[in-house]
Design an enzyme around this catalytic site. Sequence first.
Site, PDB file in Angstrom:
ATOM      1  N   VAL A  19       0.829  -1.212   0.000  1.00  0.00           N
ATOM      2  CA  VAL A  19       0.000   0.000   0.000  1.00  0.00           C
ATOM      3  C   VAL A  19       0.857   1.252   0.000  1.00  0.00           C
ATOM      4  O   VAL A  19       0.650   2.169  -0.802  1.00  0.00           O
ATOM      5  CB  VAL A  19      -0.940   0.006   1.232  1.00  0.00           C
ATOM      6  CG1 VAL A  19      -1.710   1.324   1.309  1.00  0.00           C
ATOM      7  CG2 VAL A  19      -1.892  -1.171   1.178  1.00  0.00           C
ATOM      8  N   ASP A  37      10.337   3.521   6.508  1.00  0.00           N
ATOM      9  CA  ASP A  37      10.104   2.124   6.851  1.00  0.00           C
ATOM     10  C   ASP A  37      11.116   1.710   7.906  1.00  0.00           C
ATOM     11  O   ASP A  37      12.256   2.205   7.925  1.00  0.00           O
ATOM     12  CB  ASP A  37      10.233   1.235   5.607  1.00  0.00           C
ATOM     13  CG  ASP A  37       9.511  -0.093   5.758  1.00  0.00           C
ATOM     14  OD1 ASP A  37       8.433  -0.263   5.158  1.00  0.00           O
ATOM     15  OD2 ASP A  37      10.001  -0.969   6.511  1.00  0.00           O
ATOM     16  N   ARG A  42      14.539  -2.974   3.155  1.00  0.00           N
ATOM     17  CA  ARG A  42      13.498  -2.479   2.248  1.00  0.00           C
ATOM     18  C   ARG A  42      13.901  -1.126   1.675  1.00  0.00           C
ATOM     19  O   ARG A  42      13.791  -0.893   0.471  1.00  0.00           O
ATOM     20  CB  ARG A  42      12.170  -2.366   3.000  1.00  0.00           C
ATOM     21  CG  ARG A  42      11.008  -1.790   2.192  1.00  0.00           C
ATOM     22  CD  ARG A  42      10.666  -2.632   0.989  1.00  0.00           C
ATOM     23  NE  ARG A  42       9.383  -2.223   0.399  1.00  0.00           N
ATOM     24  CZ  ARG A  42       9.008  -2.538  -0.827  1.00  0.00           C
ATOM     25  NH1 ARG A  42       9.814  -3.241  -1.604  1.00  0.00           N
ATOM     26  NH2 ARG A  42       7.830  -2.149  -1.289  1.00  0.00           N
ATOM     27  N   THR A  88      -2.616  -4.239   9.300  1.00  0.00           N
ATOM     28  CA  THR A  88      -3.508  -4.454  10.446  1.00  0.00           C
ATOM     29  C   THR A  88      -3.968  -5.914  10.400  1.00  0.00           C
ATOM     30  O   THR A  88      -5.054  -6.206   9.891  1.00  0.00           O
ATOM     31  CB  THR A  88      -4.708  -3.487  10.420  1.00  0.00           C
ATOM     32  OG1 THR A  88      -5.228  -3.417   9.081  1.00  0.00           O
ATOM     33  CG2 THR A  88      -4.312  -2.105  10.872  1.00  0.00           C
ATOM     34  N   THR A 123      -6.559  -0.611   7.283  1.00  0.00           N
ATOM     35  CA  THR A 123      -7.932  -1.052   7.518  1.00  0.00           C
ATOM     36  C   THR A 123      -8.179  -1.267   9.006  1.00  0.00           C
ATOM     37  O   THR A 123      -7.441  -1.997   9.664  1.00  0.00           O
ATOM     38  CB  THR A 123      -8.212  -2.366   6.766  1.00  0.00           C
ATOM     39  OG1 THR A 123      -7.954  -2.153   5.374  1.00  0.00           O
ATOM     40  CG2 THR A 123      -9.653  -2.803   6.954  1.00  0.00           C
ATOM     41  N   CYS A 263      -6.716  -8.878   3.116  1.00  0.00           N
ATOM     42  CA  CYS A 263      -7.969  -8.115   3.166  1.00  0.00           C
ATOM     43  C   CYS A 263      -9.188  -8.993   3.432  1.00  0.00           C
ATOM     44  O   CYS A 263      -9.747  -8.962   4.525  1.00  0.00           O
ATOM     45  CB  CYS A 263      -8.164  -7.347   1.850  1.00  0.00           C
ATOM     46  SG  CYS A 263      -7.073  -5.925   1.673  1.00  0.00           S
ATOM     47  N   ARG A 334       0.897 -13.284   2.287  1.00  0.00           N
ATOM     48  CA  ARG A 334       0.170 -13.002   3.521  1.00  0.00           C
ATOM     49  C   ARG A 334      -1.118 -13.824   3.627  1.00  0.00           C
ATOM     50  O   ARG A 334      -1.947 -13.812   2.733  1.00  0.00           O
ATOM     51  CB  ARG A 334      -0.146 -11.509   3.616  1.00  0.00           C
ATOM     52  CG  ARG A 334       1.064 -10.641   3.883  1.00  0.00           C
ATOM     53  CD  ARG A 334       0.718  -9.177   3.839  1.00  0.00           C
ATOM     54  NE  ARG A 334       0.328  -8.765   2.493  1.00  0.00           N
ATOM     55  CZ  ARG A 334      -0.085  -7.534   2.190  1.00  0.00           C
ATOM     56  NH1 ARG A 334      -0.181  -6.615   3.144  1.00  0.00           N
ATOM     57  NH2 ARG A 334      -0.411  -7.226   0.954  1.00  0.00           N
TER      58      ARG A 334
END
Length: 427
Positions: A19, A37, A42, A88, A123, A263, A334
Amino acid sequence: MRKLSLRKCRVGVIGLGYVGLPLAVEFGKHFETLGFDIRPERVAELERGRDSTLEVTRAELKAAARLSYSTTLADLKRCNVFIVTVPTPIDEYKRPDLTPLVRASETVGKVLRKGSVVVYESTVYPGCTEEVCVPILERVSGLKFNEDFYCGYSPERINPGDKEHRLPTIKKVTSGSTPEVADFVDALYRTIVKAGTHKASSLRVAEAAKVIENTQRDVNIALINELALIFNRLGIDTQEVLEAAGSKWNFLPFRPGLVGGHCIGVDPYYLTHKAQEIGYHPEMILAGRRINDNMGSYVATEILKLMTSKKIHAKDSRILVLGLTFKENCPDLRNSKVVDVVRELEKFGAQVDVHDPWVDRAEAFHEYHIRPIRAPKLRHYDAVVLAVAHQEFRALGVGQVRRFAKRQHVLYDIKHVFARADVDGRL
């Protein structure tokens, strides 16, 4: 608030995952932007022009001329707009795990100054920003909410691996903690989102809108999964039924499958958590979650039944699972429900090899203690399971996929890649 204008924006994006990075890249074309980050590796790869998530190309990274990266807190101090895009997840008990969100809020609180705006994209359940995040920002910064600093909420709508629906082409929901801030946040996002924005009346409305987007999809997929359980017992091919029903103009084109990812398989638990907190037990949403969470076990059982029908013993059998990511053509591991299939097959003594050309093998081992093989052996397996519809597997065709198996074997197609007549079983 009057002192803050788009012309003076210096944007800090906290969290450079699926995201955060596309967001930082788009803002970096218009504003001084810092991608922050906590992972030095990364930041290092992005500075080299490489994105391991494959969401952003080298050319797109280069086009963000005003974007820089850092792991250093002091660098965030020059920002006056902070956008939080951390994960989240849920914990082992299916409860919201707000740890990344809390830590990100603490980080922002340390560099927050008067007139700043903090926008959350992660979220959450309705009310989380004001009930959890804002008190942390106040406590750490010593500033007063809606007097010294302000908040916005603009839920992410990133679809990993989707090269058609990108950040600029997906309409963006925005909101702010005051009417003036709502206007500012909306204007900020309109500079990068060509598809336009939808300004919600409050943070809570925007939070609720996000969490029901994926809850709606989850419940619909659960219905189709339950229909598949019924039709399989009736000896009817589910795909044929769906194609027949789909000839009506208003039939929704959902398909059965494993529901994983960051999600759809997670967000409903945020809403049910809040519902239970206020004394309401959500029945339909949790029923859908139970169905979808159990599909991996069901698929494994179907595979074992087919093996038994061909007199192939599960114990010490060799099974090849093609695909480990939660969806096709992306490296995102994930909450992959393919893992549930693997674990269930292993319970019955099967030796399972997993092959996925998209995944990072070290990450797969770190997350699931599964070490994907680089290439399957020919004529080696008692069963082959097509678990993820990667383009590489589609290109192989059913004939090449069957070459991985012994003469007597089972081919099970979870994703309906091949025709029903060409496989031994499918969901």
